[in-house]
Design a protein around this motif. Structure first.
Motif, PDB file in Angstrom:
ATOM      1  N   THR A  50      33.457   1.948  -9.598  1.00 23.46           N
ATOM      2  CA  THR A  50      34.368   1.095 -10.375  1.00 23.46           C
ATOM      3  C   THR A  50      33.650   0.494 -11.577  1.00 23.46           C
ATOM      4  O   THR A  50      34.186   0.476 -12.695  1.00 23.46           O
ATOM      5  CB  THR A  50      34.932  -0.032  -9.491  1.00 23.46           C
ATOM      6  N   GLY A  51      32.420   0.010 -11.350  1.00 23.88           N
ATOM      7  CA  GLY A  51      31.642  -0.573 -12.437  1.00 23.88           C
ATOM      8  C   GLY A  51      31.333   0.428 -13.535  1.00 23.88           C
ATOM      9  O   GLY A  51      31.388   0.102 -14.731  1.00 23.88           O
ATOM     10  N   GLU A  52      31.026   1.664 -13.151  1.00 28.93           N
ATOM     11  CA  GLU A  52      30.716   2.697 -14.149  1.00 28.93           C
ATOM     12  C   GLU A  52      31.938   3.034 -15.000  1.00 28.93           C
ATOM     13  O   GLU A  52      31.827   3.191 -16.218  1.00 28.93           O
ATOM     14  CB  GLU A  52      30.201   3.959 -13.440  1.00 28.93           C
ATOM     15  N   VAL A  53      33.103   3.140 -14.354  1.00 24.44           N
ATOM     16  CA  VAL A  53      34.327   3.435 -15.094  1.00 24.44           C
ATOM     17  C   VAL A  53      34.644   2.289 -16.058  1.00 24.44           C
ATOM     18  O   VAL A  53      34.975   2.508 -17.238  1.00 24.44           O
ATOM     19  CB  VAL A  53      35.507   3.674 -14.128  1.00 24.44           C
ATOM     20  N   CYS A  54      34.527   1.064 -15.576  1.00 20.73           N
ATOM     21  CA  CYS A  54      34.827  -0.101 -16.415  1.00 20.73           C
ATOM     22  C   CYS A  54      33.832  -0.246 -17.562  1.00 20.73           C
ATOM     23  O   CYS A  54      34.218  -0.548 -18.695  1.00 20.73           O
ATOM     24  CB  CYS A  54      34.834  -1.364 -15.570  1.00 20.73           C
ATOM     25  N   LEU A 105      37.777  -5.284  -6.484  1.00 24.25           N
ATOM     26  CA  LEU A 105      38.327  -6.430  -7.215  1.00 24.25           C
ATOM     27  C   LEU A 105      37.232  -7.268  -7.858  1.00 24.25           C
ATOM     28  O   LEU A 105      37.399  -7.782  -8.970  1.00 24.25           O
ATOM     29  CB  LEU A 105      39.173  -7.282  -6.265  1.00 24.25           C
ATOM     30  N   ARG A 106      36.116  -7.377  -7.196  1.00 22.86           N
ATOM     31  CA  ARG A 106      34.990  -8.117  -7.766  1.00 22.86           C
ATOM     32  C   ARG A 106      34.498  -7.429  -9.039  1.00 22.86           C
ATOM     33  O   ARG A 106      34.233  -8.092 -10.049  1.00 22.86           O
ATOM     34  CB  ARG A 106      33.868  -8.206  -6.730  1.00 22.86           C
ATOM     35  N   GLU A 107      34.391  -6.093  -8.999  1.00 20.47           N
ATOM     36  CA  GLU A 107      33.956  -5.357 -10.187  1.00 20.47           C
ATOM     37  C   GLU A 107      34.979  -5.470 -11.307  1.00 20.47           C
ATOM     38  O   GLU A 107      34.622  -5.664 -12.480  1.00 20.47           O
ATOM     39  CB  GLU A 107      33.728  -3.890  -9.838  1.00 20.47           C
ATOM     40  N   LEU A 108      36.256  -5.356 -10.975  1.00 25.17           N
ATOM     41  CA  LEU A 108      37.292  -5.488 -11.999  1.00 25.17           C
ATOM     42  C   LEU A 108      37.261  -6.885 -12.610  1.00 25.17           C
ATOM     43  O   LEU A 108      37.493  -7.048 -13.814  1.00 25.17           O
ATOM     44  CB  LEU A 108      38.666  -5.197 -11.389  1.00 25.17           C
ATOM     45  N   GLY A 109      36.965  -7.897 -11.785  1.00 29.46           N
ATOM     46  CA  GLY A 109      36.838  -9.254 -12.302  1.00 29.46           C
ATOM     47  C   GLY A 109      35.687  -9.399 -13.280  1.00 29.46           C
ATOM     48  O   GLY A 109      35.785 -10.133 -14.270  1.00 29.46           O
ATOM     49  N   LYS A 110      34.604  -8.683 -13.037  1.00 28.53           N
ATOM     50  CA  LYS A 110      33.441  -8.753 -13.942  1.00 28.53           C
ATOM     51  C   LYS A 110      33.791  -8.261 -15.342  1.00 28.53           C
ATOM     52  O   LYS A 110      33.186  -8.692 -16.330  1.00 28.53           O
ATOM     53  CB  LYS A 110      32.290  -7.924 -13.388  1.00 28.53           C
TER      54      LYS A 110
END
Length: 366
Positions: free
Chosen positions: A16-20, A75-80
């Motif tokens: 998720t972090g890599e995509v974001c 959700l934590r990664e999306l929040g970042k």
């Protein structure tokens, strides 16, 4: 309690972090801030294509049979990245509830949501009603099926949703229904971080029952618990990254020949913010672990949402204050983290509401 992240949590968070990181740049956030609607369609499709959306759903609806721990990590990664996507509403709540409680046709909608082909959402808030477990909206069963009457507020992405989960009261009991947004009045509302949220007016509106009326309270509790936890997890990611941004700023910004981070008052504010972030991280982790183990989690979830509101408020204001004038500049990235934190603070109840709920649980007879 073992709070060690699972391999699946770490992998899903990393993906998720890599995509974001690739798609959610500062320029992209500015572009979304000036768009008619704050929805990152490119990011949403990328999360679907990489399997992030479906990963934490049951295998029966095309998922990998992961669960709440993994959803919390996403959700934590999306929040970042203050990502403008409806993961909580469409996947964790909408698809999750239909996969668990729905019939075959409703489970098919969960499958479609996990693939990113449709968006689901949930209407959990009502004006002048601080008890989401006791909805004011009413439902009656007629010869032509169920009909709902009432009004819901701040329904995320209702304009794009294929179906809306709507809790309603049925002769003193509670049930959860699916409503087609095309047959209701949907009015745009303005919220602090420009998340697309809508008022939904129901007037003798046709609806489809999810599960049974007898299980309605259980279904609503399932949805609300995950909504509160999901907002807390998103808030954790938001203030974690906000603290990183302000720490970087205080190392680089100089006054009187010194980095502002070396000033005692600034250092104390940052230390307090660090403690707040750690406190929220512990509260979210504990609540998610208890929920994943099917252990009593109501107190832990309300505690997490209280921390999300209380700590989120303090950290958000610290970040703006320490940045000074640029902290309130809408073109500066800090603005996005401040408004996101304020949204998560009040969504589905602020700190006082969850302290009240926690107090009622603690005062209840054993």
């Amino acid at each position: 309690m073992d709070f060690t992240p699972t391999e699946a949590q770490l992998d899903l968070a990393r993906l998720t972090g890599e995509v974001c990181a690739k798609l959610v740049t500062a320029d992209r956030l500015r572009e979304l801030d000036t768009a008619d609607e704050r929805f990152d369609e490119t990011l949403w499709h990328s999360l679907a294509e990489t399997g992030v959306l479906a990963a934490a759903l049951p295998e029966a609806v095309g998922g990998s049979d992961l669960g709440v721990l993994e959803q919390t990590a996403v959700l934590r990664e999306l929040g970042k990245y203050v990502a403008a996507v409806p993961y909580l509403w469409s996947i964790a709540l909408g698809a999750g509830a239909l996969a668990r409680f729905g019939d075959a046709a409703q489970q098919d909608r969960a499958t479609q949501a996990g693939a990113g082909r449709i968006i689901l959402t949930a209407a959990l808030a009502e004006e002048h009603n601080w008890e989401p477990t006791k909805p004011i909206t009413t439902a009656i069963e007629t010869d032509n099926g169920w009909r709902l009457t009432g009004a819901k507020t701040t329904v995320p992405f209702a304009n794009r949703a294929d179906r809306i989960l709507v809790p309603a009261t049925v002769f003193g009991a509670v049930a959860v229904f699916l409503v087609d947004p095309s047959v209701v009045t949907v009015t745009a509302q303005q919220v602090v971080d420009r998340t697309p949220e809508y008022a939904v007016d129901l007037a003798d509106t046709p609806a489809e029952l999810v599960g049974t009326v007898e299980r309605g309270a259980e279904i609503l509790d399932w949805v609300l618990t995950r909504a509160w936890l999901g907002l807390s997890a998103a808030q954790l990611g938001t203030i974690e990254r906000a603290l990183e941004l302000v720490a970087e700023y205080t190392r680089e910004r100089e006054q009187f020949g010194k980095a502002v981070g070396s000033f005692q008052a600034v250092a104390q504010r940052l230390a307090d913010a660090y403690i707040d972030v750690q406190g929220l991280r512990l509260a979210v982790t504990q609540a998610a672990w208890l929920l994943s183990e099917d252990l009593p989690s109501a107190e832990a979830v309300h505690t997490a949402k209280f921390w999300a509101a209380d700590a989120g408020h303090r950290v958000a204001h610290t970040v703006v204050h320490v940045h000074g004038g640029v902290g309130i500049d809408r073109d500066h990235i800090v603005h996005n983290y401040f408004t996101a934190a304020k949204h998560h603070e009040f969504a589905l109840g602020g700190g006082t509401d969850h302290l009240r709920a926690l107090g009622a649980l603690l005062a209840a007879p054993a």
